[in-house]
Design a protein around this motif. Structure first.
Motif, mmCIF file in Angstrom:
data_model
loop_
_atom_site.group_PDB
_atom_site.id
_atom_site.type_symbol
_atom_site.label_atom_id
_atom_site.label_comp_id
_atom_site.label_asym_id
_atom_site.label_seq_id
_atom_site.Cartn_x
_atom_site.Cartn_y
_atom_site.Cartn_z
ATOM 1 N N LEU A 1 -85.843 -35.323 13.309
ATOM 2 C CA LEU A 1 -86.792 -35.407 12.491
ATOM 3 C C LEU A 1 -87.612 -34.799 11.661
ATOM 4 O O LEU A 1 -88.462 -35.606 10.952
ATOM 5 C CB LEU A 1 -87.017 -37.023 13.155
ATOM 6 C CG LEU A 1 -85.185 -38.276 13.145
ATOM 7 C CD1 LEU A 1 -86.142 -39.186 14.588
ATOM 8 C CD2 LEU A 1 -84.838 -38.347 12.311
ATOM 9 N N ILE A 2 -88.446 -34.159 12.931
ATOM 10 C CA ILE A 2 -89.955 -33.789 13.165
ATOM 11 C C ILE A 2 -89.781 -32.027 12.803
ATOM 12 O O ILE A 2 -90.726 -31.639 13.010
ATOM 13 C CB ILE A 2 -90.935 -34.498 14.012
ATOM 14 C CG1 ILE A 2 -89.677 -34.396 15.008
ATOM 15 C CG2 ILE A 2 -90.614 -35.922 13.505
ATOM 16 C CD1 ILE A 2 -91.434 -34.072 16.378
ATOM 17 N N THR B 1 -93.797 -30.536 8.913
ATOM 18 C CA THR B 1 -93.678 -31.715 9.542
ATOM 19 C C THR B 1 -94.744 -32.344 10.646
ATOM 20 O O THR B 1 -95.309 -33.143 10.349
ATOM 21 C CB THR B 1 -92.363 -32.272 9.658
ATOM 22 O OG1 THR B 1 -91.493 -31.659 8.587
ATOM 23 C CG2 THR B 1 -91.961 -34.200 9.949
ATOM 24 N N MET B 2 -94.553 -31.737 11.848
ATOM 25 C CA MET B 2 -95.232 -32.348 12.495
ATOM 26 C C MET B 2 -96.874 -31.681 12.013
ATOM 27 O O MET B 2 -98.065 -32.643 13.144
ATOM 28 C CB MET B 2 -95.265 -30.626 13.470
ATOM 29 C CG MET B 2 -94.109 -31.810 15.160
ATOM 30 S SD MET B 2 -94.491 -33.549 15.851
ATOM 31 C CE MET B 2 -95.640 -33.121 16.616
ATOM 32 N N VAL C 1 -97.659 -34.708 10.671
ATOM 33 C CA VAL C 1 -97.855 -35.520 11.767
ATOM 34 C C VAL C 1 -99.357 -35.745 12.370
ATOM 35 O O VAL C 1 -99.990 -36.638 12.651
ATOM 36 C CB VAL C 1 -96.632 -35.911 12.305
ATOM 37 C CG1 VAL C 1 -97.453 -36.562 14.490
ATOM 38 C CG2 VAL C 1 -95.028 -36.059 11.539
ATOM 39 N N ARG D 1 -92.236 -34.077 2.335
ATOM 40 C CA ARG D 1 -92.462 -33.931 4.697
ATOM 41 C C ARG D 1 -92.746 -35.579 4.759
ATOM 42 O O ARG D 1 -92.588 -36.059 5.307
ATOM 43 C CB ARG D 1 -93.233 -33.318 4.484
ATOM 44 C CG ARG D 1 -92.755 -31.978 5.219
ATOM 45 C CD ARG D 1 -91.468 -31.522 5.753
ATOM 46 N NE ARG D 1 -91.455 -30.061 5.133
ATOM 47 C CZ ARG D 1 -90.423 -29.710 4.894
ATOM 48 N NH1 ARG D 1 -89.265 -30.514 3.699
ATOM 49 N NH2 ARG D 1 -89.660 -28.672 5.184
ATOM 50 N N LEU E 1 -90.524 -38.525 6.599
ATOM 51 C CA LEU E 1 -91.378 -39.531 7.469
ATOM 52 C C LEU E 1 -90.975 -41.046 7.065
ATOM 53 O O LEU E 1 -91.133 -41.540 8.068
ATOM 54 C CB LEU E 1 -93.134 -39.042 7.593
ATOM 55 C CG LEU E 1 -93.342 -37.604 8.051
ATOM 56 C CD1 LEU E 1 -95.082 -37.479 8.705
ATOM 57 C CD2 LEU E 1 -92.913 -37.251 9.798
ATOM 58 N N HIS F 1 -87.738 -41.876 8.177
ATOM 59 C CA HIS F 1 -87.206 -41.694 9.356
ATOM 60 C C HIS F 1 -87.827 -42.642 10.367
ATOM 61 O O HIS F 1 -88.236 -43.162 11.169
ATOM 62 C CB HIS F 1 -87.707 -40.580 9.616
ATOM 63 C CG HIS F 1 -85.939 -39.972 8.826
ATOM 64 N ND1 HIS F 1 -84.337 -40.105 8.924
ATOM 65 C CD2 HIS F 1 -86.285 -38.876 8.412
ATOM 66 C CE1 HIS F 1 -83.827 -38.836 8.705
ATOM 67 N NE2 HIS F 1 -84.555 -38.208 7.877
ATOM 68 N N VAL G 1 -91.148 -42.888 10.886
ATOM 69 C CA VAL G 1 -92.020 -42.384 11.773
ATOM 70 C C VAL G 1 -93.375 -42.813 10.770
ATOM 71 O O VAL G 1 -94.112 -43.013 11.885
ATOM 72 C CB VAL G 1 -91.492 -40.951 11.463
ATOM 73 C CG1 VAL G 1 -93.419 -39.993 12.297
ATOM 74 C CG2 VAL G 1 -90.932 -40.199 12.427
ATOM 75 N N GLY H 1 -94.701 -44.122 15.001
ATOM 76 C CA GLY H 1 -94.649 -42.443 15.026
ATOM 77 C C GLY H 1 -95.866 -41.760 16.799
ATOM 78 O O GLY H 1 -96.342 -40.799 15.777
ATOM 79 N N LEU I 1 -95.856 -39.788 19.109
ATOM 80 C CA LEU I 1 -96.109 -38.342 18.609
ATOM 81 C C LEU I 1 -97.302 -37.453 19.107
ATOM 82 O O LEU I 1 -96.906 -36.338 19.255
ATOM 83 C CB LEU I 1 -95.660 -37.592 17.653
ATOM 84 C CG LEU I 1 -94.373 -37.898 17.056
ATOM 85 C CD1 LEU I 1 -94.253 -38.207 15.706
ATOM 86 C CD2 LEU I 1 -93.237 -36.853 17.635
ATOM 87 N N ASN J 1 -97.591 -33.969 20.530
ATOM 88 C CA ASN J 1 -98.232 -32.627 20.340
ATOM 89 C C ASN J 1 -99.037 -31.709 21.558
ATOM 90 O O ASN J 1 -99.757 -30.659 20.910
ATOM 91 C CB ASN J 1 -99.201 -33.237 19.059
ATOM 92 C CG ASN J 1 -100.486 -32.224 18.489
ATOM 93 O OD1 ASN J 1 -99.742 -31.453 17.497
ATOM 94 N ND2 ASN J 1 -101.144 -32.538 18.644
#
Length: 236
Positions: free
Chosen positions: A22-23, A28-29, A32, A60, A64, A67, A69, A90, A93, A97
């Motif tokens: 997913l991430i 991606t992160m 996020v 991206r 997100l 899914h 997120v 989401g 997360l 992080n």
């Protein structure tokens, strides 16, 4: 371009593997991370995530939202812009992080001298924020940060509230009423809260109101106070 096969397609039922499906893609992160403190327009994300191209950012964000997120929505009012924001799931997360940050600072190749976006720096403060037990009632600080990575950056505003129960920091649209205010570049503020340089040695940081309350915020969120690691090895 062929799409990457998921770990699940290899009959891997591990939840951590599914999380990486997913991430786990590049950028991606980071996208996020820049949404953890609130919604942003596409242009805001492209500004804050240095190095990402519009095509990659589009993909991206599509992933997100697909899914669940993140979601895309239009701000109310005439001429309202489209923004992206994390779902409640989401937003969970943020702990991921924080855990990644705490793990990565043990790396010998960690780029400690690199700059940070305003939201990234405040997320580091939130990760290590501690309650203030020796002050009666809440104490508030209006924090304004300018991105050192940008030319003529627009200031980003935050409000910090310190109590005996917790220290919380949120991004806000405009500075609110507070016991004290501080305005700084991200480079100077990072030097203070992560590098441990005293405020008195950073003339580029502007303090208004009760300076002791600003010092209290630094003490409550400083990475040097959070652990006993040697200089240059603090969590961010």
């Amino acid at each position: 371009m062929a799409s990457r096969r998921s770990y699940g397609s290899y009959n891997d039922g591990c939840a951590a593997a599914h999380a990486l499906d997913l991430i786990g893609d590049r950028w991606t992160m980071i996208v996020v991370r820049e949404l953890l403190l609130g919604p942003k327009r596409f242009a805001d994300l492209q500004r804050d995530v240095l190095g990402i191209g519009p095509g990659i950012l589009t993909r991206r964000l599509q992933e997100l939202t697909t899914h669940d997120v993140a979601v895309r929505r239009r701000l109310p009012g005439p001429g309202g812009a489209d923004v992206y924001e994390l779902t409640a799931w989401g937003r969970q997360l943020e702990v991921v992080n924080s855990a990644l940050s705490a793990w990565a600072v043990q790396s010998p190749s960690m780029p400690f001298e690199a700059d940070m976006s305003p939201d990234t720096l405040v997320l580091a403060m939130r990760t290590h924020a501690r309650p203030v037990t020796d002050q009666p009632g809440p104490r508030t600080v209006s924090l304004t940060l300018s991105d050192s990575r940008q030319e003529a950056p627009a200031p980003v505003h935050y409000q910090a509230v310190m109590t005996a129960d917790a220290t919380v920091i949120h991004r806000v649209a405009e500075p609110g009423r507070a016991d004290a205010g501080v305005a700084a570049s991200t480079r100077d503020w990072k030097a203070c809260v992560i590098g441990g340089t005293p405020l008195t040695q950073l003339p580029g940081i502007s303090v208004t109101g009760d300076g002791a309350i600003v010092e209290l915020l630094v003490a409550a969120t400083s990475l040097r106070s959070a652990d006993s690691s040697p200089p240059g090895r603090h969590r961010g």
